[in-house]
Design an enzyme around this catalytic site. Structure first.
Site, PDB file in Angstrom:
ATOM      1  N   ARG A  91       0.798  -1.216   0.000  1.00 26.32           N
ATOM      2  CA  ARG A  91       0.000   0.000   0.000  1.00 26.32           C
ATOM      3  C   ARG A  91       0.840   1.280   0.000  1.00 26.32           C
ATOM      4  O   ARG A  91       0.442   2.268  -0.609  1.00 26.32           O
ATOM      5  CB  ARG A  91      -0.888  -0.021   1.250  1.00 26.32           C
ATOM      6  CG  ARG A  91      -2.270   0.412   0.946  1.00 26.32           C
ATOM      7  CD  ARG A  91      -3.226   0.198   2.079  1.00 26.32           C
ATOM      8  NE  ARG A  91      -2.632  -0.304   3.307  1.00 26.32           N
ATOM      9  CZ  ARG A  91      -3.354  -0.643   4.366  1.00 26.32           C
ATOM     10  NH1 ARG A  91      -4.649  -0.537   4.329  1.00 26.32           N
ATOM     11  NH2 ARG A  91      -2.773  -1.093   5.451  1.00 26.32           N
ATOM     12  N   HIS A 145       0.771 -26.982  12.695  1.00 22.42           N
ATOM     13  CA  HIS A 145       2.123 -27.512  12.873  1.00 22.42           C
ATOM     14  C   HIS A 145       2.140 -28.903  13.511  1.00 22.42           C
ATOM     15  O   HIS A 145       2.808 -29.816  13.032  1.00 22.42           O
ATOM     16  CB  HIS A 145       2.958 -26.576  13.750  1.00 22.42           C
ATOM     17  CG  HIS A 145       2.986 -25.173  13.269  1.00 22.42           C
ATOM     18  ND1 HIS A 145       2.952 -24.846  11.937  1.00 22.42           N
ATOM     19  CD2 HIS A 145       3.037 -24.006  13.936  1.00 22.42           C
ATOM     20  CE1 HIS A 145       2.993 -23.523  11.820  1.00 22.42           C
ATOM     21  NE2 HIS A 145       3.036 -22.998  13.011  1.00 22.42           N
TER      22      HIS A 145
HETATM   23  P1  NAD Z   1       1.880  -6.573   8.212  1.00 23.11           P
HETATM   24  O1  NAD Z   1       0.665  -5.931   8.787  1.00 23.11           O
HETATM   25  O2  NAD Z   1       3.199  -6.276   8.823  1.00 23.11           O
HETATM   26  O3  NAD Z   1       1.984  -6.187   6.668  1.00 23.11           O
HETATM   27  C1  NAD Z   1       0.874  -6.151   5.834  1.00 23.11           C
HETATM   28  C2  NAD Z   1       1.284  -5.791   4.426  1.00 23.11           C
HETATM   29  O4  NAD Z   1       0.107  -5.794   3.611  1.00 23.11           O
HETATM   30  C3  NAD Z   1       1.907  -4.416   4.278  1.00 23.11           C
HETATM   31  O5  NAD Z   1       2.932  -4.506   3.303  1.00 23.11           O
HETATM   32  C4  NAD Z   1       0.761  -3.579   3.724  1.00 23.11           C
HETATM   33  O6  NAD Z   1       1.181  -2.481   2.917  1.00 23.11           O
HETATM   34  C5  NAD Z   1       0.033  -4.591   2.888  1.00 23.11           C
HETATM   35  N1  NAD Z   1      -1.372  -4.235   2.713  1.00 23.11           N
HETATM   36  C6  NAD Z   1      -2.328  -4.135   3.655  1.00 23.11           C
HETATM   37  N2  NAD Z   1      -3.502  -3.758   3.108  1.00 23.11           N
HETATM   38  C7  NAD Z   1      -3.282  -3.617   1.788  1.00 23.11           C
HETATM   39  C8  NAD Z   1      -4.088  -3.240   0.681  1.00 23.11           C
HETATM   40  N3  NAD Z   1      -5.400  -2.937   0.817  1.00 23.11           N
HETATM   41  N4  NAD Z   1      -3.518  -3.200  -0.529  1.00 23.11           N
HETATM   42  C9  NAD Z   1      -2.217  -3.525  -0.687  1.00 23.11           C
HETATM   43  N5  NAD Z   1      -1.413  -3.886   0.300  1.00 23.11           N
HETATM   44  C10 NAD Z   1      -1.927  -3.915   1.529  1.00 23.11           C
HETATM   45  O7  NAD Z   1       1.586  -8.128   8.188  1.00 23.11           O
HETATM   46  P2  NAD Z   1       2.637  -9.339   8.289  1.00 23.11           P
HETATM   47  O8  NAD Z   1       2.945  -9.566   9.719  1.00 23.11           O
HETATM   48  O9  NAD Z   1       3.768  -9.104   7.358  1.00 23.11           O
HETATM   49  O10 NAD Z   1       1.758 -10.587   7.823  1.00 23.11           O
HETATM   50  C11 NAD Z   1       1.399 -10.818   6.467  1.00 23.11           C
HETATM   51  C12 NAD Z   1       0.697 -12.164   6.374  1.00 23.11           C
HETATM   52  O11 NAD Z   1       1.564 -13.178   6.808  1.00 23.11           O
HETATM   53  C13 NAD Z   1      -0.547 -12.282   7.251  1.00 23.11           C
HETATM   54  O12 NAD Z   1      -1.481 -13.117   6.599  1.00 23.11           O
HETATM   55  C14 NAD Z   1      -0.032 -12.998   8.493  1.00 23.11           C
HETATM   56  O13 NAD Z   1      -1.037 -13.736   9.121  1.00 23.11           O
HETATM   57  C15 NAD Z   1       0.993 -13.911   7.869  1.00 23.11           C
HETATM   58  N6  NAD Z   1       2.045 -14.341   8.789  1.00 23.11           N
HETATM   59  C16 NAD Z   1       2.862 -13.431   9.381  1.00 23.11           C
HETATM   60  C17 NAD Z   1       3.868 -13.856  10.222  1.00 23.11           C
HETATM   61  C18 NAD Z   1       4.794 -12.886  10.867  1.00 23.11           C
HETATM   62  O14 NAD Z   1       5.691 -13.343  11.585  1.00 23.11           O
HETATM   63  N7  NAD Z   1       4.667 -11.597  10.662  1.00 23.11           N
HETATM   64  C19 NAD Z   1       4.047 -15.228  10.480  1.00 23.11           C
HETATM   65  C20 NAD Z   1       3.210 -16.141   9.842  1.00 23.11           C
HETATM   66  C21 NAD Z   1       2.215 -15.679   9.000  1.00 23.11           C
END
Ligand code: NAD
Length: 478
Positions: free
Chosen positions: A46, A235
């Site tokens: 975004r 897991h």
């Molecule tokens: P985050 O909130 O840090 O990042 C979200 C990302 O999505 C950002 O880059 C944001 O710009 C983008 N985004 C949000 N809304 C948007 C839109 N309308 N249009 C375009 N881009 C948009 O989230 P995260 O922690 O990086 O997690 C991402 C995914 O990975 C999630 O599904 C989460 O459940 C999964 N996940 C994360 C982790 C972790 O350790 N962070 C571990 C396992 C799974």
């Protein structure tokens, strides 16, 4: 072995996961010479940002999350040259045509959905509407894959509108761990274990995933999930499957996943008395779960222990005890297989006798420990004692074993290679939820509250009873 040049678009490319795992992982594979320099990696998210802005973000992520021995200025610059950025709105039209101009159609093309699952459908749809993805594109989706059967089916449905199963890579990073894959090697590349790998010879199996971390800092997210959804459904279910499954005819994606699915389908429903849920209490100068979760009435479990029965020929009569929790005494993951007693003892003094136990340590210090009986040395006659045949894989392999790629690195490379073996298939995920749902619904309907346990302990007292009443006991968490 290097892969062919590819294009990878990381939706959510500025997010926490991208910065901590995906970008550093890609860099390490580039450093290892596996990623050709004419590959294209595009962050799509975004924030308004240009290519240089994204490269600066990636450089900072590499500085923070890649160890110094792999940070080489020239290699980092060459890696950053493969990166680009497109600002997109997953729910709108902005940025999609620009994205189309950045990816090639004649190379392997992968789209990593590192965004909230609520955006999966929007992104899948726009990739097609804007003619960006094709029949050979691959998509990678992050966990959580649903929070129950209905939501998992809905997600599968949304993705299936635009992609077929062979194009969908559902990441469970646990499966990418070297140690977890090693379970398959240990079972199916040795003659030693498999003939004994059944209820006739195995008394029970214990699977433990103990964490020392609390949910502090991500309490709001965790509180909607809990140990059952966050750990067991995915897991631990995968670990159970790898231990319990029949030998696949080949180490091939569908052959392996077919066998795992059969295990999940053979799981009995779990009785309420075979489940212990826990929530950690305040201690060590730290707040308890309720302080971290902010919801003073939360009934979410940060610990769960359960007894699982598998109704098939191989396992009938051999329970699998699973436990996992936060804020426990030690960080350890292991699978312990306890064998039955020999059918008849020829020794008069069987005092020292203990069951054989095969412990497969996933972390820390991956290895195997087989507890065997020997004669106690000395003149005391034929007295028995137990000794460990203990092996650390890293020690046994020397330097070679030390540099193990992170799970994300391996899995991303598997996507590029088109190997789905370590990714969950849609029917597998749904089957796991089909088993999990009634368990969760049961305690929600009854209003069951988790038992308190001390931070830094081994979990709630009641969990001990779960095994004691079967005349067994948990291994120590240490
Ligand atoms: P985050 O909130 O840090 O990042 C979200 C990302 O999505 C950002 O880059 C944001 O710009 C983008 N985004 C949000 N809304 C948007 C839109 N309308 N249009 C375009 N881009 C948009 O989230 P995260 O922690 O990086 O997690 C991402 C995914 O990975 C999630 O599904 C989460 O459940 C999964 N996940 C994360 C982790 C972790 O350790 N962070 C571990 C396992 C799974």
């Amino acid at each position: 072995i290097p892969v062919e040049p590819f294009d990878l678009v990381v939706f959510g490319g500025t997010g926490d996961l991208a910065q901590r795992k995906i970008i550093p992982g890609l860099y390490r594979r580039f450093w290892a010479g596996q990623i050709p320099a004419d590959s294209v990696i595009i962050g799509a998210a975004r924030s308004g940002m240009d290519d240089d802005g994204y490269r600066a973000l990636a450089r900072a992520a590499i500085d923070e999350f890649v160890t110094a021995d792999k940070r080489d200025v020239a290699v980092i610059d060459a890696f950053l040259a493969t990166l680009g950025y497109v600002a997109i709105d997953a729910k709108g039209t902005g940025g999609w045509d620009a994205l189309k101009g950045r990816v090639r159609k004649n190379v392997v093309q992968a789209f990593y959905f590192s965004v909230a699952p609520s955006l999966f459908g929007d992104i899948a749809e726009r990739l097609h509407a804007h003619d960006i993805a094709g029949p050979n594109s691959r998509i990678v989706v992050e966990k959580p894959f649903g929070r129950d059967l209905a939501s998992a089916q809905a997600l599968n449905g949304v993705l299936a509108k635009h992609f077929n199963e062979a194009q969908i890579y559902r990441i469970d990073h646990y499966l990418g761990k070297e140690t977890v894959q090693n379970l398959m090697a240990v079972r199916f590349a040795n003659m030693l274990f498999e003939p004994l790998w059944k209820a006739e010879y195995i008394d029970h199996v214990q699977i433990t995933v103990a964490e020392t971390v609390s949910v502090d800092g991500r309490g709001a997210y965790y509180d909607k999930s809990g140990a059952m959804r966050d750990m067991v459904q995915n897991h631990m279910m995968q670990l159970l499957c790898l231990i319990a499954m029949e030998p696949p005819y080949h180490f091939d994606p569908d052959a392996v996943r077919d066998e795992k699915l059969k295990v999940i389908r053979a799981l009995d429903p779990v009785k309420p008395e075979d489940i212990v849920r826990g929530q950690y209490l305040a201690g060590d100068g730290q707040g308890g779960y309720l302080a971290h979760a902010e919801n003073k009435d939360s009934k979410t479990e940060s610990y769960i222990a359960l007894k699982v029965n598998i109704s098939n020929w191989r396992w009938k009569g051999t329970p699998f005890y699973l436990r996992t929790g936060k804020h426990l005494r030690a960080r350890t993951s292991e699978i312990a297989i306890t064998f039955r007693a020999p059918p008849h003892s020829i020794f008069d003094d069987a005092d020292g006798w203990r069951e054989n136990v095969l412990v497969i340590r996933l972390q820390p210090n991956e290895g195997m420990n087989l507890m065997v009986m020997i004669k106690e040395p000395g003149p005391g006659g034929m007295r028995l004692t137990q000794v460990p045949l203990d092996m650390s894989f890293a020690e046994a392999l020397g330097e070679e074993g030390a540099d193990i790629p992170d799970a994300y690195e391996r899995l991303i490379m598997d996507v590029i290679r088109g190997n789905q073996t370590l990714f969950m298939r849609g029917d597998e995920v749904e089957a796991a939820w089909r088993w999990t749902d009634p368990i969760i619904q049961g305690w929600e309907a009854r209003g069951d509250k988790p038992k308190g346990y001390d931070a830094g302990s081994s979990g709630p007292e009641d969990a001990l009873m779960l095994m004691h009443r079967d005349g067994r006991r948990w291994r120590e968490i240490r």
